[in-house]
Design a protein around this motif. Structure first.
Motif, PDB file in Angstrom:
ATOM      1  N   THR A  74     -77.853  92.061 -15.850  1.00  3.30           N
ATOM      2  CA  THR A  74     -77.964  91.052 -14.340  1.00  3.30           C
ATOM      3  C   THR A  74     -77.201  89.696 -14.709  1.00  3.30           C
ATOM      4  OG1 THR A  74     -79.538  91.770 -14.415  1.00  3.30           O
ATOM      5  CG2 THR A  74     -79.849  89.918 -13.499  1.00  3.30           C
ATOM      6  N   LEU A  75     -76.005  88.931 -13.974  1.00  3.61           N
ATOM      7  CA  LEU A  75     -76.156  87.400 -14.192  1.00  3.61           C
ATOM      8  C   LEU A  75     -76.209  86.534 -13.718  1.00  3.61           C
ATOM      9  CD1 LEU A  75     -71.947  88.558 -13.518  1.00  3.61           C
ATOM     10  CD2 LEU A  75     -73.134  88.116 -16.251  1.00  3.61           C
ATOM     11  N   PRO A  76     -76.831  85.367 -14.644  1.00  2.58           N
ATOM     12  CA  PRO A  76     -76.039  85.049 -15.472  1.00  2.58           C
ATOM     13  C   PRO A  76     -76.807  85.885 -16.618  1.00  2.58           C
ATOM     14  CG  PRO A  76     -77.277  82.814 -14.088  1.00  2.58           C
ATOM     15  CD  PRO A  76     -77.016  83.971 -13.482  1.00  2.58           C
ATOM     16  N   CYS A  77     -76.077  85.139 -18.105  1.00  4.07           N
ATOM     17  CA  CYS A  77     -77.293  86.491 -18.664  1.00  4.07           C
ATOM     18  C   CYS A  77     -76.855  85.886 -19.860  1.00  4.07           C
ATOM     19  CB  CYS A  77     -76.637  88.154 -19.106  1.00  4.07           C
ATOM     20  SG  CYS A  77     -74.942  87.776 -19.741  1.00  4.07           S
ATOM     21  N   ASP A  78     -77.563  86.039 -20.766  1.00  3.62           N
ATOM     22  CA  ASP A  78     -77.528  85.189 -22.782  1.00  3.62           C
ATOM     23  C   ASP A  78     -76.207  85.503 -23.240  1.00  3.62           C
ATOM     24  OD1 ASP A  78     -78.009  87.438 -23.235  1.00  3.62           O
ATOM     25  OD2 ASP A  78     -80.397  86.254 -23.640  1.00  3.62           O
ATOM     26  N   VAL A  79     -76.134  84.645 -24.582  1.00  2.00           N
ATOM     27  CA  VAL A  79     -74.615  85.905 -25.546  1.00  2.00           C
ATOM     28  C   VAL A  79     -75.037  86.471 -26.289  1.00  2.00           C
ATOM     29  CG1 VAL A  79     -75.206  83.893 -27.648  1.00  2.00           C
ATOM     30  CG2 VAL A  79     -72.863  85.090 -27.249  1.00  2.00           C
ATOM     31  N   GLU A  80     -76.373  87.385 -26.471  1.00  4.09           N
ATOM     32  CA  GLU A  80     -77.267  87.992 -26.954  1.00  4.09           C
ATOM     33  C   GLU A  80     -76.390  89.768 -26.553  1.00  4.09           C
ATOM     34  OE1 GLU A  80     -79.143  85.427 -26.638  1.00  4.09           O
ATOM     35  OE2 GLU A  80     -78.553  84.905 -29.096  1.00  4.09           O
ATOM     36  N   THR A  81     -76.739  89.221 -24.909  1.00  8.11           N
ATOM     37  CA  THR A  81     -76.956  91.003 -24.252  1.00  8.11           C
ATOM     38  C   THR A  81     -75.286  90.549 -23.965  1.00  8.11           C
ATOM     39  OG1 THR A  81     -78.320  89.773 -22.970  1.00  8.11           O
ATOM     40  CG2 THR A  81     -76.891  91.572 -22.098  1.00  8.11           C
ATOM     41  N   ILE A  82     -74.121  89.957 -23.811  1.00  8.14           N
ATOM     42  CA  ILE A  82     -72.754  90.396 -24.354  1.00  8.14           C
ATOM     43  C   ILE A  82     -73.101  91.055 -25.755  1.00  8.14           C
ATOM     44  CG2 ILE A  82     -70.841  88.837 -24.315  1.00  8.14           C
ATOM     45  CD1 ILE A  82     -72.175  89.594 -21.227  1.00  8.14           C
ATOM     46  N   ARG A  83     -72.811  90.150 -26.230  1.00  6.38           N
ATOM     47  CA  ARG A  83     -72.687  90.771 -28.141  1.00  6.38           C
ATOM     48  C   ARG A  83     -73.583  92.048 -28.071  1.00  6.38           C
ATOM     49  NH1 ARG A  83     -68.911  87.598 -29.873  1.00  6.38           N
ATOM     50  NH2 ARG A  83     -69.832  85.833 -30.190  1.00  6.38           N
TER      51      ARG A  83
END
Lengths: 294, 195
Positions: free
Chosen positions: B5-14
């Motif tokens: 789900t966007l926008p998202c935080d950097v932890e989700t991306i990592r």
């Protein structure tokens, strides 16, 4: 005889078909390559999505790909027919098809960087007219996307890095190198049109004309036919695969033509066509009856 | 298939790795050559909040304008990403993007940018313009339409069930680099060029 307005309307029909209905031989080749990929692989998933997309575009008569490309027309016409009229009809058909969202407004003036907004500009579309003895007109259209066009390339032989001399083995080396360099960027699995000989411009035109050949056809010259089959088999061992994800199908077909060359020059001109191999062909009789071609 | 789900935080991306399939939900923005230049010319304050935490989609759609003035996407697959290679990492850094959607993959500079900023490259299947247009549920607004034309404008869209695969992650992994290297070795062997 059809009026210019009637010709324009017929050409819009040809554009609609090319943009939305992928030729059956290409769909069949994509189905076979889908089955040749391992279940659960990225390659199989990409091809499933591609096959689903082809069905959606066909049933809704909407563009298979949003990059509706450069429209390239090859027209055979009876003796005495005005080629100026035919070119003008092609141009008007492109503008009209753009207005109907069958084509994207795809023409940019490189000086002002403005999009013309209607899909047409000097040199777009390109129209090749050739007179023949038949009373009918034959129209062949290829919509060639920009991503795959950017993968086109031209070699001059000999090429030391590829150990490519001026012979068919040298041609083979150039084509395989071009396929490897393209990776997935031309929307693999692609179709290769190539020409050896000719000059820098005629070679590229012939390489594109080769893309009008249906995939299952055979080159009438046995040694070039064998070369075409060999390159398909070898490139599919490179494990580039659909979209460059890795996999068993990198190209669906290779079609090679040749033209006379100067003693000094030996060009190998290569055009890469994406899997969305949007070609359409029609025979149009003097009374306007259309027969669709493979 | 996992949802992102966007926008998202950097932890989700990592947490994402090369090979992950995802379905995107939420707001994204299209942008290609002209848009990348424009975003780097100076800070584009109107678009910036829409990009932060979201992704930019390399796409030049076919768009229909309806009689009441609203727009819908008729065809909307990815365009070749390699053209944005000189600019992408800077655009990601300046606007806080969490990723890019495109096709064909990107190079070393972008891969480094993804690592530095915590972002991913999401590959959509090239040419599947109908499948992907169906996942665009709304065109919210558009920037620079008159100046750039339909394909190059920045279209702000809401997507649902938009299918992508991670081919470059935020840990230095790149499927494109792997496939390129292995296929070059195979070709060299095939042609007797191996040094």
């Amino acid at each position: 005889m059809l009026t210019p307005e009637q010709w324009t309307a017929k050409l819009v029909e040809v554009i609609a078909r090319a943009s939305t209905q992928l030729p059956p031989d290409v769909v069949e080749a994509l189905r076979r390559s889908r089955d040749a990929e391992i279940e659960g692989s990225l390659a199989r998933k990409a091809l499933d999505s591609i096959l689903h997309n082809i069905e959606l575009a066909a049933s809704n008569w909407q563009p298979i790909c949003q990059d509706t490309g450069t429209p390239l027309f090859w027209i055979h016409h009876p003796i005495g027919m005005s080629t100026r009229m035919l070119v003008a009809a092609c141009e008007e058909a492109v503008r009209r098809a753009t207005g109907k969202q069958l084509l994207r407004p795809n023409a940019v003036d490189p000086l002002t960087e403005k999009n013309t907004g209607h899909g047409q500009a000097p040199g777009i579309p390109t129209v090749h007219c050739e007179e023949w003895d038949s009373p009918e007109v034959e129209v062949r259209l290829l919509l060639k996307g920009g991503g795959c066009e950017n993968c086109g390339t031209q070699y001059t032989l000999p090429n030391q890095a590829l150990k490519a001399d001026r012979n068919l083995e040298g041609v083979r080396r150039c084509i395989l190198d071009a396929i490897q360099k393209a990776q997935g960027k031309g929307c693999s699995p692609g179709i290769i049109g190539a020409c050896f000989g000719g000059d820098r411009s005629s070679g590229y035109i012939e390489s594109k004309r080769q893309l009008l050949r249906p995939l299952p056809d055979h080159n009438p010259i046995p040694e070039i036919d064998a070369l075409e089959q060999d390159i398909v088999a070898q490139s599919n061992q490179l494990d580039i695969g659909p979209m460059g994800f890795g996999g068993n199908t990198t190209v669906l077909g290779v079609k090679i033509g040749h033209l006379g060359r100067l003693p000094a020059s030996y060009f190998v001109s290569i055009s890469y066509m994406c899997w969305a191999d949007r070609r359409a062909g029609a025979r149009i009789a003097a009374d306007g009856t259309v027969t669709w071609l493979e | 298939m996992a949802k992102l789900t966007l926008p998202c935080d950097v932890e989700t991306i990592r947490a994402l790795k090369v090979g992950d399939f995802l379905e995107l939900e939420g707001r994204i923005v299209t942008g290609r050559d002209s848009a990348h230049h424009w975003l780097l010319e100076h800070h584009q304050a109107d678009v910036a909040p829409l990009l932060a935490g979201s992704v930019i989609y390399h796409c030049g759609p076919v768009v229909k304008r309806h009689e009441d003035g609203h727009y819908s996407f008729v065809a909307a697959g990815p365009t070749t990403s390699a053209r944005e290679e000189p600019y992408q990492a800077d655009v990601i850094g300046r606007y806080g993007l969490r990723g890019v959607i495109g096709k064909g993959g990107m190079g070393a500079k972008t891969l480094k940018g993804l690592q530095e900023h915590g972002a991913v490259y999401l590959h959509a299947v090239g040419g599947t313009a109908q499948v992907l247009a169906q996942a665009v549920v709304e065109v919210e607004q558009v920037f620079m339409l008159k100046e750039f034309g339909v394909p190059e404008a920045l279209w702000v869209i809401r997507v649902s069930g938009f299918p992508v695969v991670v081919t470059m992650d935020s840990h230095g992994g790149s499927l494109h680099a792997e496939v390129e290297k292995a296929s070059r070795q195979k070709l060299e062997q095939m042609l007797g060029l191996a040094s």
